[in-house]
Scaffold this motif. Structure first.
Motif, mmCIF file in Angstrom:
data_model
loop_
_atom_site.group_PDB
_atom_site.id
_atom_site.type_symbol
_atom_site.label_atom_id
_atom_site.label_comp_id
_atom_site.label_asym_id
_atom_site.label_seq_id
_atom_site.Cartn_x
_atom_site.Cartn_y
_atom_site.Cartn_z
ATOM 1 N N ARG A 43 0.945 -1.274 0.013
ATOM 2 C CA ARG A 43 0.034 0.041 -0.210
ATOM 3 C C ARG A 43 0.878 1.131 -0.009
ATOM 4 N N LEU A 44 0.551 2.163 -0.878
ATOM 5 C CA LEU A 44 1.022 3.480 -0.710
ATOM 6 C C LEU A 44 0.059 4.565 -1.033
ATOM 7 N N VAL A 45 -0.117 5.502 -0.219
ATOM 8 C CA VAL A 45 -1.166 6.552 -0.312
ATOM 9 C C VAL A 45 -0.338 7.983 -0.845
ATOM 10 N N LYS A 46 -0.643 8.072 -2.075
ATOM 11 C CA LYS A 46 -0.134 9.247 -2.712
ATOM 12 C C LYS A 46 -0.367 10.572 -2.217
ATOM 13 N N GLU A 47 -1.512 10.735 -1.671
ATOM 14 C CA GLU A 47 -1.554 11.953 -1.108
ATOM 15 C C GLU A 47 -0.935 12.472 0.208
ATOM 16 N N ASN A 58 0.827 9.961 9.667
ATOM 17 C CA ASN A 58 0.919 9.711 8.093
ATOM 18 C C ASN A 58 1.016 8.197 7.916
ATOM 19 N N ASN A 59 -0.146 7.718 7.846
ATOM 20 C CA ASN A 59 -0.223 6.374 7.649
ATOM 21 C C ASN A 59 -0.446 5.906 6.164
ATOM 22 N N LEU A 60 0.734 5.930 5.642
ATOM 23 C CA LEU A 60 0.863 5.745 3.907
ATOM 24 C C LEU A 60 1.232 4.598 3.367
ATOM 25 N N GLY A 61 1.689 3.439 4.112
ATOM 26 C CA GLY A 61 1.749 2.202 3.728
ATOM 27 C C GLY A 61 3.391 1.632 3.770
ATOM 28 N N ILE A 168 11.650 -1.339 25.406
ATOM 29 C CA ILE A 168 11.702 -1.135 24.052
ATOM 30 C C ILE A 168 12.139 -2.547 23.270
ATOM 31 N N ALA A 169 11.383 -2.915 22.127
ATOM 32 C CA ALA A 169 11.572 -3.785 21.371
ATOM 33 C C ALA A 169 11.165 -3.603 19.838
ATOM 34 N N PRO A 170 11.736 -3.936 19.008
ATOM 35 C CA PRO A 170 11.349 -3.753 17.392
ATOM 36 C C PRO A 170 10.298 -4.654 16.928
ATOM 37 N N TRP A 171 9.273 -4.029 16.216
ATOM 38 C CA TRP A 171 8.455 -4.743 15.519
ATOM 39 C C TRP A 171 8.098 -4.182 14.087
ATOM 40 N N SER A 172 7.996 -4.801 12.997
ATOM 41 C CA SER A 172 7.822 -4.296 11.811
ATOM 42 C C SER A 172 6.432 -4.606 11.351
ATOM 43 N N LEU A 173 6.045 -3.581 10.562
ATOM 44 C CA LEU A 173 4.337 -3.639 10.145
ATOM 45 C C LEU A 173 4.535 -3.700 8.712
ATOM 46 N N GLU A 174 4.050 -4.552 7.952
ATOM 47 C CA GLU A 174 4.002 -4.451 6.420
ATOM 48 C C GLU A 174 2.547 -4.534 5.876
ATOM 49 N N GLN A 175 2.430 -3.420 5.023
ATOM 50 C CA GLN A 175 0.936 -2.814 5.092
ATOM 51 C C GLN A 175 0.487 -3.077 3.562
ATOM 52 N N PHE A 176 -0.526 -3.730 3.327
ATOM 53 C CA PHE A 176 -0.897 -3.776 2.041
ATOM 54 C C PHE A 176 -2.617 -3.438 1.606
ATOM 55 N N PRO A 177 -2.925 -3.028 0.564
ATOM 56 C CA PRO A 177 -4.193 -2.508 0.205
ATOM 57 C C PRO A 177 -5.101 -3.809 0.100
ATOM 58 N N GLY A 178 -6.475 -3.482 0.477
ATOM 59 C CA GLY A 178 -7.524 -4.531 0.617
ATOM 60 C C GLY A 178 -7.969 -5.083 1.830
ATOM 61 N N ALA A 179 -9.017 -5.849 1.938
ATOM 62 C CA ALA A 179 -9.343 -6.504 2.890
ATOM 63 C C ALA A 179 -10.473 -7.496 2.615
ATOM 64 N N GLU A 180 -11.689 -7.083 2.325
ATOM 65 C CA GLU A 180 -12.664 -8.090 1.904
ATOM 66 C C GLU A 180 -11.932 -9.159 0.809
ATOM 67 N N GLY A 181 -12.273 -10.412 1.110
ATOM 68 C CA GLY A 181 -11.734 -11.506 -0.008
ATOM 69 C C GLY A 181 -10.424 -11.813 0.174
ATOM 70 N N ILE A 182 -9.713 -11.310 1.269
ATOM 71 C CA ILE A 182 -8.330 -11.660 1.557
ATOM 72 C C ILE A 182 -8.285 -12.785 2.657
ATOM 73 N N THR A 183 -7.474 -13.745 2.417
ATOM 74 C CA THR A 183 -7.328 -14.658 3.457
ATOM 75 C C THR A 183 -5.972 -14.498 4.040
ATOM 76 N N PHE A 291 -7.297 -2.089 4.301
ATOM 77 C CA PHE A 291 -5.670 -2.339 4.068
ATOM 78 C C PHE A 291 -5.606 -3.290 5.295
ATOM 79 N N TYR A 292 -4.611 -4.070 5.276
ATOM 80 C CA TYR A 292 -4.301 -5.113 6.288
ATOM 81 C C TYR A 292 -2.956 -5.272 6.505
ATOM 82 N N GLU A 293 -2.309 -5.810 7.403
ATOM 83 C CA GLU A 293 -0.854 -5.741 8.074
ATOM 84 C C GLU A 293 -0.442 -7.214 8.304
#
Length: 339
Positions: A43-47, A58-61, A168-183, A291-293
């Motif tokens: 996911r990448l939000v142009k605006e 700025n939750n841009l993906g 403190i501990a690191p975690w990575s958030l990988e974000q993709f477009p879509g939701a409905e119908g994704i498994t 979107f999902y992560e």
């Protein structure tokens, strides 16, 4: 969308891998993206990318690196007595390239964060990324594209901090477009049932099912949901297939016994910062956010005196794009995932 990313960030670091590319964007705070030619997996939000808000998140993906915990008494996303926010060190401070060649790239930045207890922590935020080798990726038939990367995310304290004052501990958030119908799915070493930590918000049970070592999480619906995958159940991977876009992603991270897993949840953490211990998490943004992560989590490292030490998160992200039937065959043959 790839052309947009390249034009947006002239200093974009590009690594080639098999049929695709891996991108590191210093302008976008050190986010990682993957793509195939003009197709961007993330996911990448142009605006927001073009015109970031100077205050709001700025939750841009992309794949972004975060410090845990998000909620609870030691939260980095709640100031003392305040409401949820994302601090400038994560939201707007840019990274810089430390090293880059055809085989790897290193980016970093120094940031300062305030936690809910009122204590300030300074640390080095560092990401090292390399393309996966051919031997590290499943074979794919003609007509299917593959790419992927291995990342090492580090949070290195720039002072002496006791766990009485901060965690403190690191975690990575990988974000993709879509939701409905994704498994979304995942695999545990033995039995998957019971592997889910649902102490986030909402009830994910109606959208979950289990089959031996595997769990399946149907995304979409009306309500945002999040699940954690417990360290105790020895999870081996998570992933998701988006049949509409014709792609899947599988993420892995190794189990670690050299630190202590902490609760990453964005809530009051009534059971305390050590009341949950997850290696993975999956966020379902529902129809509302669309979107999902897929998230990987590392433990916090401390010395014998309770002083926070550098923490390291190792992750792999593997992507395939092609005909849905072919993608499902790959998931079955290589990971045992049967839909």
């Amino acid at each position: 969308m790839v052309d947009f990313l390249k034009n947006l960030d002239p200093g974009l670091v590009t690594l080639n891998c098999a049929d695709g590319q891996i991108y590191l964007s210093n302008k976008l705070q050190g986010r990682i993206f993957a793509g195939f030619g003009s197709f961007l997996a993330h996911r990448l939000v142009k605006e927001l990318a073009e015109n970031p808000d100077p205050v709001e998140f700025n939750n841009l993906g992309g794949n972004s690196l975060w410090p845990a915990p998000e909620g609870g008494d030691f939260a980095y996303n709640y100031p003392p007595g305040g409401e949820w926010y994302v601090q400038q060190g994560i939201n707007s401070v840019k990274t810089a390239t430390v090293e880059a060649d055809a085989d790897h790239a290193v980016i970093s930045k120094e940031i300062e964060l305030l936690n809910r207890k009122g204590n300030t922590v300074k640390f080095l935020f560092k990401r090292t990324v390399r393309p996966l080798t051919a031997d590290e990726m499943p074979a794919v038939p003609a007509g299917v594209e593959r790419t992927g990367y291995y990342s090492v995310d580090e949070l290195i304290p720039l002072g002496e901090y006791s766990i009485k004052d901060a965690l403190i501990a690191p975690w990575s958030l990988e974000q993709f477009p879509g939701a409905e119908g994704i498994t979304a799915f995942g695999r545990c070493a033995e039995k998957a049932e019971g592997c889910v930590n649902d102490d986030f918000y909402g009830n994910p049970a109606p959208r979950l099912r289990y089959n031996g070592k595997y769990f399946f999480f149907e995304l979409g619906g009306e309500n945002r949901l999040q699940i954690g995958i417990k360290v105790a159940n020895q999870p081996e991977m998570i992933g998701a297939i988006d049949r509409e876009r014709g792609m899947f992603c599988v993420r892995t991270t190794p189990a670690r016994n050299d630190g202590k897993y902490i609760n990453i949840a964005d809530n009051d953490q009534a059971s305390g910062p050590f009341g949950a211990a997850d290696m993975f998490s999956i966020f379902n943004g529902s129809q509302e956010l669309n979107f999902y992560e897929l998230e990987t989590i590392a433990p916090m490292s401390v010395d014998e005196n309770g002083i926070i030490q550098p923490s390291k998160l190792e992750s792999t992200s593997f992507f395939c794009r092609g005909d849905v039937a072919a993608l499902e065959k790959i998931l079955d043959a290589e990971y045992g995932v049967k839909f």
